[in-house]
Scaffold this motif. Sequence first.
Motif, PDB file in Angstrom:
ATOM      1  N   MET A 103      11.372   0.666   4.578  1.00 47.90           N
ATOM      2  CA  MET A 103       9.921   0.649   4.701  1.00 47.90           C
ATOM      3  C   MET A 103       9.279   0.161   3.405  1.00 47.90           C
ATOM      4  N   ILE A 104       9.771   0.687   2.295  1.00 45.04           N
ATOM      5  CA  ILE A 104       9.221   0.315   0.993  1.00 45.04           C
ATOM      6  C   ILE A 104       9.539  -1.138   0.667  1.00 45.04           C
ATOM      7  N   ARG A 109       7.614  -6.460  -0.679  1.00 47.26           N
ATOM      8  CA  ARG A 109       7.566  -7.893  -0.362  1.00 47.26           C
ATOM      9  C   ARG A 109       6.125  -8.343  -0.123  1.00 47.26           C
ATOM     10  N   ALA A 110       5.384  -7.538   0.645  1.00 45.88           N
ATOM     11  CA  ALA A 110       3.988  -7.875   0.929  1.00 45.88           C
ATOM     12  C   ALA A 110       3.147  -7.845  -0.349  1.00 45.88           C
ATOM     13  N   GLY A 111       3.456  -6.898  -1.246  1.00 46.35           N
ATOM     14  CA  GLY A 111       2.727  -6.818  -2.506  1.00 46.35           C
ATOM     15  C   GLY A 111       2.964  -8.040  -3.374  1.00 46.35           C
ATOM     16  N   PRO A 148      -1.689   2.433  -2.828  1.00 49.39           N
ATOM     17  CA  PRO A 148      -2.101   3.149  -1.601  1.00 49.39           C
ATOM     18  C   PRO A 148      -1.030   3.165  -0.508  1.00 49.39           C
ATOM     19  N   PRO A 149      -0.422   2.005  -0.155  1.00 44.38           N
ATOM     20  CA  PRO A 149       0.611   2.061   0.897  1.00 44.38           C
ATOM     21  C   PRO A 149       1.864   2.815   0.459  1.00 44.38           C
ATOM     22  N   VAL A 208      -2.947  12.262  -6.804  1.00 41.15           N
ATOM     23  CA  VAL A 208      -2.238  11.578  -7.891  1.00 41.15           C
ATOM     24  C   VAL A 208      -2.263  10.065  -7.660  1.00 41.15           C
ATOM     25  N   GLY A 209      -2.053   9.662  -6.410  1.00 35.56           N
ATOM     26  CA  GLY A 209      -2.089   8.239  -6.071  1.00 35.56           C
ATOM     27  C   GLY A 209      -3.454   7.626  -6.351  1.00 35.56           C
TER      28      GLY A 209
END
Length: 217
Positions: A103-104, A109-111, A148-149, A208-209
């Motif tokens: 998932m990460i 990759r998208a980031g 955030p994600p 925290v995020g």
Amino acid sequence: MQNLIDAYSWVNISYLLKGLWVTIEVSIIAVILSFVIGSIFGVIRYNNIPVVSKVVGFIIDVIRNLPLLLIIFFTYFGLPNFGIHMSIMTSAVSALTIFESMMIAEIVRAGIVGVPLGQTEGALANGMTRSQAMWHIILPQAYKKMIPPLVSQFISLIKDTSLATIIVLPELMYHAQIIYGQNNNYIIPMFIAVAIMYFIVNYALSLVGRWFDKKLK
């Protein structure tokens, strides 16, 4: 009212807290491992390395589309058939890490895709190698956008630890089941207590995020 008081006795609350600690412990280990592995897989998939990127992409797509419960079952009940024996704790961490890493990887990759191509071109023009550009220029910018994600995914991971109850991991939900298994009148009070504990942990993580998100802008 008496049932409510009895349900929230110190003995029961302390027993729940022991389960909560196991949940947090498993989550922390899985978060760290999945972040590292997911980052590596995400970078590999983005870079379009011949054969390797396609293999990694295939693995990511397969695991992302499997139920986490199936992966937990396989790590604990399936791997021993191949001579790999793990404790309940190790099986739970392994299953969560495998699933969350994929998932990460997609988040990473998208980031990276979200970083302007000119950043890479500028780094290469200044004499950096592609690896140096990725490590020093691209990833730092990408991670800022990923906060955030990533936090949402880590919160999902914490909640997903409850699925490990199926292999008798002594985490929060399992301890709650032990308590209300002794008295059916404790079912609702235990569900409320578990919900509050999950909320506190996950809300703290979301705060925290948000703090990191504001700090890095």
